[in-house]
Write an enzyme that holds these catalytic residues in place. Structure first.
Site, PDB file in Angstrom:
ATOM      1  N   CYS A   1     -10.410 124.437   5.357  1.00  0.00           N
ATOM      2  CA  CYS A   1     -11.282 124.494   6.535  1.00  0.00           C
ATOM      3  C   CYS A   1     -10.766 125.488   7.566  1.00  0.00           C
ATOM      4  O   CYS A   1     -11.483 125.850   8.490  1.00  0.00           O
ATOM      5  CB  CYS A   1     -11.391 123.137   7.207  1.00  0.00           C
TER       6      CYS A   1
ATOM      7  N   ASP B   1      -8.331 124.925   9.749  1.00  0.00           N
ATOM      8  CA  ASP B   1      -7.440 124.297  10.724  1.00  0.00           C
ATOM      9  C   ASP B   1      -7.123 122.856  10.341  1.00  0.00           C
ATOM     10  O   ASP B   1      -7.899 122.189   9.677  1.00  0.00           O
ATOM     11  CB  ASP B   1      -7.963 124.402  12.167  1.00  0.00           C
TER      12      ASP B   1
ATOM     13  N   CYS C   1      -5.910 128.360  14.965  1.00  0.00           N
ATOM     14  CA  CYS C   1      -5.922 129.442  15.937  1.00  0.00           C
ATOM     15  C   CYS C   1      -5.347 128.973  17.261  1.00  0.00           C
ATOM     16  O   CYS C   1      -4.950 127.813  17.418  1.00  0.00           O
ATOM     17  CB  CYS C   1      -7.335 129.947  16.117  1.00  0.00           C
TER      18      CYS C   1
ATOM     19  N   CYS D   1     -12.225 122.842  17.964  1.00  0.00           N
ATOM     20  CA  CYS D   1     -10.777 122.644  18.063  1.00  0.00           C
ATOM     21  C   CYS D   1     -10.454 121.431  18.932  1.00  0.00           C
ATOM     22  O   CYS D   1      -9.540 120.664  18.631  1.00  0.00           O
ATOM     23  CB  CYS D   1     -10.097 123.887  18.644  1.00  0.00           C
TER      24      CYS D   1
END
Lengths: 395, 287
Positions: B35, B37, B61, B105
């Protein structure tokens, strides 16, 4: 990179994205942004002098490519050249419905082909092996009577892998199909001679990849190749591409091609050595890193290195703190499932594809800059590995 | 280049509480390498029942690292009940902001916390309200209906694109976009902004409508292509599903015109007007 005064200096190693405009090129184009603003199509000598300068630029570009000036069509960029070649060829062959290309092309070609798929055309995307080498048997098999155009790049923008373009063009030619190549990354880095490579019918190049400014490109069309225009308008470019010429851009490109011819030896000796030094230093100092792509057939300026278990954007941002500019195949956005279509086509595992970094050099890079990156990168990789749940570290 | 706040950059470059607590009271793992992350969050409770230590490890990231790092600062000292109430919006607010496409995120941080709390309840044998049946909606990223409804409600989302930005659902093959629309409608009712994802062909056409649409398709889709090649096309008649056309200019003389007609004109008309149209050429027209 810190200078003595303490301010940050840019270490630019992202030349496959775009390049610095050469000083000589800026000087050459400046008058045409200033006093010499005439339209080359005008019936007065004020415009006519501009027309003569464009003719000179066309000649310089033709010399670099080994073709004749009438075979050069100026466009706005590499993407326009690719679109013109593919769409123009389909329009001249309305009875043929198929395009053959590769899985690792630039989006300028791939997106165009995939969009055409929605309009009833069929597209065959030829695969590559784990080192990014094109499957020539598959290519041969894919080209059939229904194929209007074959479009395969000379060199890959992400890995720098160079395809055997003459062999590929010969396969297309043997089947009587027009062959186009996106040479945007190759021109100025490796020699191309269209006089010898006589199976290449069309070729795209882009100014800003070889130290000319953005906004100017070329589509080479071999004499005798029928091609419908993509951009209709005035009679510019012998009716093959309407629109008033980007005069300063074209003049700049002419100068840049002249310089490229002068420096191609240096690209393949000094620049290649710098690239090799950088690559070896990184591989030695960073564990679990490896080079993506066939290192024997590669552009002299490019290296694509995967760092396992960490993510590319994080590496870029940490390097950015030191003024180091590179790029990553990985894009962390909500919509991006695949890290890089090129690396995935090569079968690079997810563990490594997300953490790929491309360094692309130019003749303006120095050994000091290579040493600087070799010093700064290993601690960055270590730091991110310590953050990664896929690496077991103590603490 | 992403526009990150100073706070995001600070937590990315100097992440707090990095690591894994081996004898943790709660451990949550979300995301995966494929994926792009992944996050492991561990915490330990103090004698006062409050979170005394918390550590994270993140692959991802800058915004993924920053979201995780700031989350550890936020929940240190909280009781389990307090930590349960932390939403992804709280994380975003503490960071200043995140770019739209990076919202997922912050959601990943919140989900790791929830997973760690679930793990704590399981380990300590404490009862927790039984989990509802969940259904995976987005198979590309493994996002469930419960997760989608949660981000829609907590972030007041009204479009599929927003849902994709917040939890990735719909960002892969896009095959689940219709289902996501239904979930948005379920949560937001009439506030849901539904864009039609599927291009629909007109269903039932009157004869006049059909002829107009055929003429329009010829004008917009077919004629420019033929003209580029020195040819042209005229619509002569429409008889039921039979469309009669005549080719002009280069096309009329071209040996290939039968192929041109079959492959181009018919395909385009079937695509844009109706699947059961047939095209025939009027050969005896005068040029």
């Amino acid at each position: 990179m810190r200078l003595k005064g303490g301010e940050m200096n840019t270490v630019y190693m992202d030349n496959n994205a775009t390049t610095m405009v050469a000083q000589e090129v800026i000087q050459e184009m400046l008058p045409y942004l200033g006093n010499l603003y005439g339209n080359p199509s005008s019936m007065h000598s004020f415009g006519g002098q501009v027309g003569r300068k464009i003719a000179q630029a066309r000649q310089s570009i033709a010399s670099l490519l080994g073709c004749s000036p009438e075979e050069i069509i100026f466009t706005s960029c590499g993407t326009e050249s690719d679109n013109t070649a593919i769409r123009g060829m389909l329009a001249t062959h309305p009875n043929k419905r198929k395009i053959v290309t590769s899985r690792v092309e630039h989006p300028a070609v791939l997106s165009t082909c995939r969009e055409l798929e929605h309009h009833g055309y069929s597209v065959a995307e030829v695969g590559v092996d784990k080192d990014g080498r094109l499957n020539l048997d598959e290519l041969n098999h894919c080209i059939d009577d229904d194929t209007a155009v074959v479009s395969i790049m000379v060199a890959n923008n992400e890995t720098g892998v160079v395809f055997p373009i003459d062999e590929i063009a010969a396969i297309a030619k043997a089947k009587g199909v027009t062959f186009h190549t996106d040479a945007v990354q190759a021109i100025g880095k490796i020699p191309i001679d269209l006089n010898k490579s006589n199976n290449i019918d069309m070729l795209s190049l882009s100014g800003h990849k070889l130290h000319a400014p953005k906004g100017v490109g070329v589509l080479y069309v071999r004499k005798g190749t029928r091609l419908s225009p993509f951009m209709l308008g005035g009679h510019q470019e012998a009716g093959r591409r309407g629109g008033t010429e980007n005069v300063p851009g074209i003049i700049a490109l002419g100068k840049a091609c002249q310089l490229a011819a002068d420096h191609i030896e240096e690209e393949n000796t000094r620049v290649a050595k710098l690239r090799d030094k950088l690559e070896n230093a990184i591989l030695q100092s960073c564990p679990d890193s490896f080079v993506n792509g066939d290192t024997k057939n590669r552009l002299p300026n490019t290296t694509n290195i995967s760092f396992e278990y960490i993510e590319g954007e994080s590496i870029l941002l940490m390097m950015d703190k030191f003024g180091i500019c590179a790029s990553s195949g990985s894009a962390c956005t909500s919509g991006a499932l695949e890290p890089s279509h090129v690396l995935r086509a090569m079968g690079v595992p997810f563990t490594a594809a997300h953490g790929s970094i491309r360094f692309s050099l130019s003749r303006y890079n120095t050994e000091d800059q290579v040493d600087f990156i070799a010093e700064k990168l290993p601690p960055i990789i270590n730091c991110l590995r310590e953050l990664s749940p896929f690496v077991s570290t103590s603490g | 280049m992403w526009e990150y706040t100073d706070k995001v950059m600070d937590h990315f470059l100097n992440p707090r509480n990095v690591g894994i607590i081996d004898d943790a009271d709660g451990r949550g793992e979300v995301g995966s390498l494929s994926c792009g992350d992944a996050l492991t969050l561990t915490f330990k409770l103090g004698e006062d029942g409050r979170i005394s230590d918390v550590k994270f490890k993140t692959f991802g990231c800058a915004s993924a690292v920053a979201s995780s790092s700031i989350l550890t600062e936020m929940i240190k000292g909280m009781t389990i009940e307090e930590a349960q109430k932390v939403t992804n919006q709280d994380i975003v607010e503490r960071l200043g902001s995140l770019p739209d496409q990076k919202m997922h995120c912050s959601v990943m941080g919140q989900e790791a916390l929830e997973a760690a709390i679930d793990d704590y309840y399981t380990k300590s044998g404490k009862a927790r309200s039984p989990k509802q049946e969940v259904k995976v909606i987005c198979t590309c990223f493994g996002v469930t209906d419960t997760e989608i409804k949660k981000v829609v409600a907590e972030n007041d989302l009204t479009t599929v694109d927003e849902v994709t930005n917040y939890c990735k659902a719909g960002g892969g093959c896009g095959g689940c976009k219709m289902e996501i629309e239904e979930l948005i409608k379920e949560v937001q009712g009439s506030r849901a902004k539904i864009e039609h994802v599927v291009i629909e062909k007109p269903k039932k056409l009157t004869n006049i409508q059909k002829i107009q649409l055929i003429q329009q398709t010829i004008n917009d889709q077919i004629r420019p292509m033929l003209r580029a090649d020195g040819g042209d096309i005229d619509l002569i008649d429409v008889d039921g599903n039979n469309v009669i056309v005549a080719f002009r200019g280069m096309c009329a003389k071209c040996r290939m015109s039968e192929f041109t007609m079959k492959d181009v004109v018919e395909a385009r008309l079937r695509e844009f007007v109706s699947d059961d149209l047939n095209v025939t050429e009027q050969k005896d027209s005068h040029n």
